[in-house]
Design a protein around this motif. Sequence first.
Motif: not given
Length: 367
Positions: A45-59, A63-75
């Motif tokens: 599973l890959v998550v891109i553009g997750d503003d504050f973590g809803a998609l990553t942490l909802g997944s 039960g998802a693990r090893g999620i790869r995430v890219h967010q453009d802003p450091l914030t």
Amino acid sequence: MTFSLDGLRRWPDHEAPELVATDAADRLLLDESADARAGIDDGDLVVIGDDFGALTLGSADAGARGIRVHQDPLTGERALAANAAAFGLTDTYRSLPLTREVVAGARVVLLRLPRSLAELRDVAGLIALYASEDVVVYAGGRVKHMSLGMNDVLREFFGVLDVTHARQKSRVLIARGPVGGREPIADRTEHDGLVVLAYGGVFAGTSIDIGTRLLLAHLPADIPDGAIDYACGSGVIATSLVLRHPTIQVLATDRSAAAVASARATAEANGVGDRVRVVRDDLLGMQPDASTRFIALNPPFHSGAAVTEDVGSRFFRDAARVLVPGGELWTVWNSGLPHRSALERVVGPTQQVARNAKFTVTRSTRR
């Protein structure tokens, strides 16, 4: 603590108070992708553009693990980290740059649609190039920020595109069958001898916006070594400064990964990459107190779609912290905002240097 999407917090709390940490588009993306996510292995599973973590942490909560995430802003990365820590989900994901590593072999991608078609093209091309042949991309957003151009971009890289029904003014595009693909490409334009490069999503792209032009036209003749191009975007100001002043070095800083890559590329294209140091930072957090004598700033003035003074005020406070007494902050800002009073209060005496129909340039001296 039991996980709840409603329990996620923005980061930092005082930025853009009207924004929520989870919206209807996040919830729709999670619902539409639930079955697909349930049928894949850890790391798929890959998550891109997750503003504050809803998609990553909802997944992750599902039960998802090893999620790869890219967010453009450091914030965004910091929001995700803070929310993950609050719910004990820190070990469920990895934050990665927008390179092959983040999408290689992915079978499901959750994507918050960026407003920039150029940014979407960079992301979609990378997924199509490196993800699994059976990858399914769930790309969602608020209907008011979506356009048919987004469908066209996804069709450039995927053979099948389905569109969900709208729910709570949100919609999801579902793309399958990757075709072709490419690495992100920086656009290139030349302006009176200055070469500007920009990756998708960077403010103004390869153009030089009106405010930056006004600021560049009125900067002082004497610029000290160690000056800072604050919120640098494509690096136009930093590169211009070192071209004008061959003996100085400049620091360029931005919270956007795409902006940082663009500023580096712009400096290198003009032969001054060794004199422009570019860092990804939230405000000037990496810089010590009272450490520079000159800052040039074209701050963002939008929070979401609204023009607001709140974002600029954060930039002014950190500029004041980093300037030495007597140091100068040169700022260009939307004339409709009450920034002068904020600059006077936070930084010090402020003079108007120039003004046109839309923008104002001021010089503030650190008291």
